[in-house]
Design a protein around this motif. Structure first.
Motif, PDB file in Angstrom:
ATOM      1  N   UNK A   1      -5.264  -4.017   6.332  1.00  0.00           N
ATOM      2  CA  UNK A   1      -4.219  -3.067   5.631  1.00  0.00           C
ATOM      3  C   UNK A   1      -3.785  -1.826   6.252  1.00  0.00           C
ATOM      4  N   UNK A   2      -2.761  -1.180   6.144  1.00  0.00           N
ATOM      5  CA  UNK A   2      -2.444   0.250   6.552  1.00  0.00           C
ATOM      6  C   UNK A   2      -2.131   1.407   5.734  1.00  0.00           C
ATOM      7  N   UNK A   3      -2.773   2.208   5.691  1.00  0.00           N
ATOM      8  CA  UNK A   3      -2.643   3.559   4.710  1.00  0.00           C
ATOM      9  C   UNK A   3      -1.461   3.734   4.787  1.00  0.00           C
ATOM     10  N   UNK A   4      -0.941   4.350   3.421  1.00  0.00           N
ATOM     11  CA  UNK A   4       0.253   4.908   3.203  1.00  0.00           C
ATOM     12  C   UNK A   4       0.251   6.307   2.427  1.00  0.00           C
ATOM     13  N   UNK A   5      -0.706   6.568   1.531  1.00  0.00           N
ATOM     14  CA  UNK A   5      -0.817   7.680   1.034  1.00  0.00           C
ATOM     15  C   UNK A   5      -1.739   7.881   0.228  1.00  0.00           C
ATOM     16  N   UNK A   6      -2.418   9.021  -0.274  1.00  0.00           N
ATOM     17  CA  UNK A   6      -3.743   9.417  -0.657  1.00  0.00           C
ATOM     18  C   UNK A   6      -3.312  10.742  -1.434  1.00  0.00           C
ATOM     19  N   UNK A   7      -4.126  10.812  -2.622  1.00  0.00           N
ATOM     20  CA  UNK A   7      -3.988  12.154  -3.288  1.00  0.00           C
ATOM     21  C   UNK A   7      -4.949  12.087  -4.464  1.00  0.00           C
ATOM     22  N   UNK A   8      -4.818  13.174  -5.304  1.00  0.00           N
ATOM     23  CA  UNK A   8      -5.640  13.285  -6.406  1.00  0.00           C
ATOM     24  C   UNK A   8      -4.924  13.274  -7.747  1.00  0.00           C
ATOM     25  N   UNK A   9      -5.345  12.713  -8.821  1.00  0.00           N
ATOM     26  CA  UNK A   9      -4.761  12.765 -10.080  1.00  0.00           C
ATOM     27  C   UNK A   9      -4.839  14.353 -10.534  1.00  0.00           C
TER      28      UNK A   9
ATOM     29  N   UNK B   1      -9.519  10.378  -6.912  1.00  0.00           N
ATOM     30  CA  UNK B   1      -8.768  10.271  -5.462  1.00  0.00           C
ATOM     31  C   UNK B   1      -8.356   8.838  -5.678  1.00  0.00           C
ATOM     32  N   UNK B   2      -7.066   8.677  -5.124  1.00  0.00           N
ATOM     33  CA  UNK B   2      -6.454   7.379  -5.085  1.00  0.00           C
ATOM     34  C   UNK B   2      -5.750   7.333  -3.876  1.00  0.00           C
ATOM     35  N   UNK B   3      -5.747   6.157  -3.269  1.00  0.00           N
ATOM     36  CA  UNK B   3      -5.247   5.607  -1.952  1.00  0.00           C
ATOM     37  C   UNK B   3      -4.150   4.696  -2.013  1.00  0.00           C
ATOM     38  N   UNK B   4      -3.128   4.390  -1.420  1.00  0.00           N
ATOM     39  CA  UNK B   4      -2.164   3.462  -1.459  1.00  0.00           C
ATOM     40  C   UNK B   4      -2.193   2.955  -0.090  1.00  0.00           C
ATOM     41  N   UNK B   5      -2.397   1.564  -0.095  1.00  0.00           N
ATOM     42  CA  UNK B   5      -2.336   0.846   1.119  1.00  0.00           C
ATOM     43  C   UNK B   5      -1.569  -0.508   1.143  1.00  0.00           C
ATOM     44  N   UNK B   6      -0.862  -0.752   2.439  1.00  0.00           N
ATOM     45  CA  UNK B   6       0.106  -2.095   2.381  1.00  0.00           C
ATOM     46  C   UNK B   6      -0.699  -3.038   3.131  1.00  0.00           C
ATOM     47  N   UNK B   7      -0.713  -4.190   2.673  1.00  0.00           N
ATOM     48  CA  UNK B   7      -1.341  -5.357   3.269  1.00  0.00           C
ATOM     49  C   UNK B   7      -0.479  -5.818   4.294  1.00  0.00           C
ATOM     50  N   UNK B   8      -1.074  -6.057   5.446  1.00  0.00           N
ATOM     51  CA  UNK B   8      -0.202  -6.747   6.621  1.00  0.00           C
ATOM     52  C   UNK B   8      -0.360  -8.125   6.506  1.00  0.00           C
ATOM     53  N   UNK B   9       0.785  -8.600   7.323  1.00  0.00           N
ATOM     54  CA  UNK B   9       0.995 -10.100   7.170  1.00  0.00           C
ATOM     55  C   UNK B   9      -0.189 -10.909   7.780  1.00  0.00           C
ATOM     56  N   UNK B  10      -0.467 -10.439   8.963  1.00  0.00           N
ATOM     57  CA  UNK B  10      -1.357 -10.850   9.670  1.00  0.00           C
ATOM     58  C   UNK B  10      -2.987 -10.632   9.320  1.00  0.00           C
ATOM     59  N   UNK B  11      -2.984 -10.041   8.095  1.00  0.00           N
ATOM     60  CA  UNK B  11      -4.352  -9.386   7.528  1.00  0.00           C
ATOM     61  C   UNK B  11      -4.536  -7.953   7.755  1.00  0.00           C
TER      62      UNK B  11
ATOM     63  N   UNK C   1       0.648  -4.554  -1.931  1.00  0.00           N
ATOM     64  CA  UNK C   1       0.018  -3.147  -1.642  1.00  0.00           C
ATOM     65  C   UNK C   1      -1.238  -3.154  -2.634  1.00  0.00           C
ATOM     66  N   UNK C   2      -2.058  -1.917  -2.454  1.00  0.00           N
ATOM     67  CA  UNK C   2      -3.256  -2.053  -3.013  1.00  0.00           C
ATOM     68  C   UNK C   2      -3.337  -0.492  -3.575  1.00  0.00           C
ATOM     69  N   UNK C   3      -3.566   0.006  -4.547  1.00  0.00           N
ATOM     70  CA  UNK C   3      -4.203   1.291  -5.060  1.00  0.00           C
ATOM     71  C   UNK C   3      -5.689   1.342  -5.099  1.00  0.00           C
ATOM     72  N   UNK C   4      -6.249   2.029  -4.641  1.00  0.00           N
ATOM     73  CA  UNK C   4      -7.856   2.175  -4.649  1.00  0.00           C
ATOM     74  C   UNK C   4      -8.242   3.370  -5.273  1.00  0.00           C
ATOM     75  N   UNK C   5      -9.100   3.282  -6.356  1.00  0.00           N
ATOM     76  CA  UNK C   5      -9.345   4.480  -7.184  1.00  0.00           C
ATOM     77  C   UNK C   5     -10.744   4.826  -6.856  1.00  0.00           C
TER      78      UNK C   5
END
Length: 112
Positions: A34-42, A22-32, A60-64
């Motif tokens: 994150x907000x989720x962008x997408x998630x999926x499986x390899x 499982x991998x999720x993509x999040x965007x870091x917000x200017x004020x601190x 941005x951050x990818x979390x595995x």
């Protein structure tokens, strides 16, 4: 414009693709925060494309979900989650962020 983010997860201990991580993509917000962008499986080749066709500039951050992936295989591991933070510039082009994974280590780089 920057296109979506892709990743490729390889099990460095066996030399094989890491399927169903499982991998999720999040965007870091200017004020601190994150907000989720997408998630999926390899997929069966350890690959995944995430996010919209274009990403706004920013951090941005990818979390595995590495711990769950190893646990499903009965393998103890040190890192339950691996988060790779990266910057999207206005003309970054395609971003490929691979992850080489083993139970007690990982590495990443900007792929092509």
């Amino acid at each position: 414009m920057t296109s979506h983010v892709t990743t490729h997860v390889l099990d460095a201990a066996t030399g094989t693709p890491a399927e169903h991580v499982v991998v999720s993509l999040a965007k870091h917000l200017d004020g601190g925060g994150t907000t989720g962008v997408a998630q999926g499986f390899t997929d069966t080749d350890g690959r995944l494309a995430l996010g919209p066709e274009t990403l706004d500039p920013g951090m941005y951050a990818l979390t595995f979900g590495t711990g769950a992936w190893f646990a499903d295989r009965g393998i103890p591991s040190l890192y339950p989650l691996v988060t790779v933070t990266f910057t999207v510039e206005p003309e970054s082009g395609h971003l490929h962020v691979p992850l080489l994974l083993s139970p007690f280590a990982y590495s990443t780089y900007r792929g092509s």
